[in-house]
Design an enzyme around this catalytic site. Structure first.
Site, short mmCIF file in Angstrom:
data_model
loop_
_atom_site.label_atom_id
_atom_site.label_comp_id
_atom_site.label_asym_id
_atom_site.label_seq_id
_atom_site.Cartn_x
_atom_site.Cartn_y
_atom_site.Cartn_z
N GLU A 111 19.25 41.69 21.32
CA GLU A 111 17.71 41.70 22.09
C GLU A 111 17.67 40.92 23.22
O GLU A 111 16.91 40.93 24.17
CB GLU A 111 16.77 41.52 21.00
CG GLU A 111 16.53 42.38 20.09
CD GLU A 111 17.35 42.14 18.86
OE1 GLU A 111 18.45 41.43 18.83
OE2 GLU A 111 17.00 42.59 17.38
N GLY B 209 17.42 45.97 15.51
CA GLY B 209 16.64 46.12 14.50
C GLY B 209 17.54 47.06 13.44
O GLY B 209 17.36 46.96 12.02
N GLU C 179 18.87 44.25 11.27
CA GLU C 179 17.85 43.66 10.62
C GLU C 179 17.52 44.59 9.38
O GLU C 179 17.32 44.08 8.42
CB GLU C 179 16.71 43.27 11.53
CG GLU C 179 17.05 42.13 12.46
CD GLU C 179 15.92 42.18 13.65
OE1 GLU C 179 15.75 42.90 14.46
OE2 GLU C 179 15.29 41.10 13.59
N ALA D 158 15.86 49.09 17.19
CA ALA D 158 14.43 49.50 17.47
C ALA D 158 14.52 50.56 18.66
O ALA D 158 15.40 50.28 19.51
CB ALA D 158 13.38 48.58 17.88
N1 CO8 Z 1 16.78 52.88 21.64
C1 CO8 Z 1 16.59 54.17 21.90
N2 CO8 Z 1 17.51 54.89 22.39
C2 CO8 Z 1 19.03 54.49 21.90
C3 CO8 Z 1 19.05 53.37 21.46
C4 CO8 Z 1 17.94 52.42 21.07
N3 CO8 Z 1 18.06 51.17 20.60
N4 CO8 Z 1 20.17 53.21 21.37
C5 CO8 Z 1 20.98 54.23 21.75
N5 CO8 Z 1 20.11 55.16 22.16
C6 CO8 Z 1 20.33 56.38 22.72
C7 CO8 Z 1 20.88 56.14 24.25
O1 CO8 Z 1 19.87 56.03 25.15
C8 CO8 Z 1 21.56 57.43 24.42
O2 CO8 Z 1 20.43 58.72 24.62
P1 CO8 Z 1 20.57 59.59 25.86
O3 CO8 Z 1 21.82 60.42 25.23
O4 CO8 Z 1 19.42 60.28 25.88
O5 CO8 Z 1 20.89 58.84 27.22
C9 CO8 Z 1 22.20 57.76 22.93
O6 CO8 Z 1 21.48 57.02 22.09
C10 CO8 Z 1 23.64 57.55 22.83
O7 CO8 Z 1 23.64 56.00 23.41
P2 CO8 Z 1 24.64 55.73 24.43
O8 CO8 Z 1 24.99 56.87 25.50
O9 CO8 Z 1 24.30 54.43 25.09
O10 CO8 Z 1 26.02 55.59 23.53
P3 CO8 Z 1 27.27 54.48 23.93
O11 CO8 Z 1 28.42 54.79 23.01
O12 CO8 Z 1 27.69 54.47 25.27
O13 CO8 Z 1 26.72 53.02 23.57
C11 CO8 Z 1 25.41 51.46 22.17
C12 CO8 Z 1 26.27 52.47 22.31
C13 CO8 Z 1 26.29 50.30 22.81
C14 CO8 Z 1 24.97 51.32 20.97
C15 CO8 Z 1 24.40 51.63 23.23
O14 CO8 Z 1 23.68 52.85 23.05
C16 CO8 Z 1 23.21 50.53 23.20
O15 CO8 Z 1 23.56 49.29 23.74
N6 CO8 Z 1 21.98 50.79 22.49
C17 CO8 Z 1 21.16 49.60 22.42
C18 CO8 Z 1 21.33 48.48 21.43
C19 CO8 Z 1 20.41 47.64 21.44
O16 CO8 Z 1 20.07 46.87 22.52
N7 CO8 Z 1 19.63 47.51 20.31
C20 CO8 Z 1 18.44 46.42 20.19
C21 CO8 Z 1 17.21 47.17 20.44
S1 CO8 Z 1 15.74 46.14 20.35
C22 CO8 Z 1 15.52 45.95 18.61
O17 CO8 Z 1 16.05 46.49 17.87
C23 CO8 Z 1 14.74 45.09 18.42
C24 CO8 Z 1 14.25 45.02 16.96
C25 CO8 Z 1 12.76 44.37 16.76
C26 CO8 Z 1 11.63 45.28 17.08
C27 CO8 Z 1 10.20 44.44 16.25
C28 CO8 Z 1 9.02 44.71 17.15
C29 CO8 Z 1 7.91 44.57 16.29
#
Ligand code: CO8
Length: 258
Positions: free
Chosen positions: A132, A109, A112, A66
């Protein structure tokens, strides 16, 4: 080809390929992408020309979860009143089969979302996880249920409590996916599975998806009864007559979706 803001939809030969297309944000699932998916799959469900879909991601992610930046300042009331992300339930209710072709990160997400699909084919570059807990929250798009049903309690707890990532090979070994392929062959493999399905009769495809999906929620006795009713119901179709006649006559069946 159709026009959505955050996804690409291509339709050909009874198959729709839907690509999450926010590669700069690793296809993070924001409201726009959810609304696009809900609308695209509503259209796919109604489209008599389409039988099966493939869902994949552009770039190096299937979906990295998400959209954290969109969610981070929401209060409980914001989330609760807006029923934030309820649209994904509409996607999960799509009646036609969806094959997830997991090309890269499928986290939170995104994992999921892959688990909402019916068949899951992973590339050897896929990375799955429920991170998460690192954000001070939990899975929120059905992961605690669908992941646990897919891989069992101990393995689901391991992923949900540690937030660690596993690769496609491990995901395949523990039963999250049905196939693991080399990255370059991912779309060919997904397409060949879709083409195999697309050869069959739509009523039996829909019934198959419905009964396997429902089996996860029913007792064995109720599930067997439900399956039998759907099975018997197909004897009202022309395609059951054609399929069985073709077998007896040693020829290939020619289905009409009727
Ligand atoms: N949300 C928003 N932006 C994201 C996300 C995300 N989940 N994942 C990556 N991005 C963005 C980064 O912020 C970055 O943007 P910018 O260039 O503007 O800084 C761009 O994508 C590239 O990402 P990275 O530079 O971080 O790339 P890396 O190769 O260094 O890392 C990773 C890749 C490991 C995947 C890293 O991006 C990461 O850890 N991302 C987050 C993963 C995460 O925590 N996901 C879970 C999110 S919470 C969730 O999904 C809950 C679901 C349920 C919701 C239900 C609501 C009711």
């Amino acid at each position: 080809m159709s026009s959505y803001e955050s996804i690409i939809v291509e339709k050909n030969n009874r198959i729709a390929v839907v690509t999450l297309n926010r590669p700069e944000a690793l296809n993070a699932l924001n409201a726009q992408i959810m609304n696009d998916i809900v609308s695209a799959f509503d259209d796919i469900d109604r489209d008599p020309e389409i039988v099966v879909s493939i869902l994949t991601g552009a770039g190096r992610a299937f979906a990295a979860g998400a959209d954290i930046k969109e969610m981070k300042d929401q209060s409980f009331s914001d989330m609760f009143l807006a029923d934030y992300f309820a649209g994904w339930d509409k996607f999960a209710a799509c009646r036609k089969p969806v094959i997830a072709a997991v090309n890269g990160f499928a986290l939170g997400g995104g994992c999921e979302l892959a688990l909402m699909c019916d068949m899951l084919i992973a590339s050897d570059k896929a990375k799955f996880g429920q991170p998460e807990i690192k954000l001070g929250v939990t899975p929120g798009m059905g992961g605690s249920i669908r992941l646990t049903k897919a891989i069992g309690k101990a393995r689901a707890m391991d992923l949900v409590l540690t937030g660690r990532m596993i690769d496609g090979a491990e995901a395949n070994r523990i039963g999250m996916c049905s196939r693991l392929v080399e990255h370059d062959k991912l779309m060919d493999e997904a397409m060949s599975a879709a083409m195999e399905i697309a050869n069959y009769s739509l009523p039996s495809i829909l019934a198959s998806k419905e009964m396997v999906t429902r089996s996860l929620e029913l007792s064995t006795t109720e599930g067997v009864k439900y399956e039998r009713r759907l099975f018997m119901g197909l004897f009202g179709t022309l395609d059951q007559k054609e399929g069985m006649a073709a077998f007896a006559e040693k020829r290939k069946a020619s289905f009409l979706d009727k």
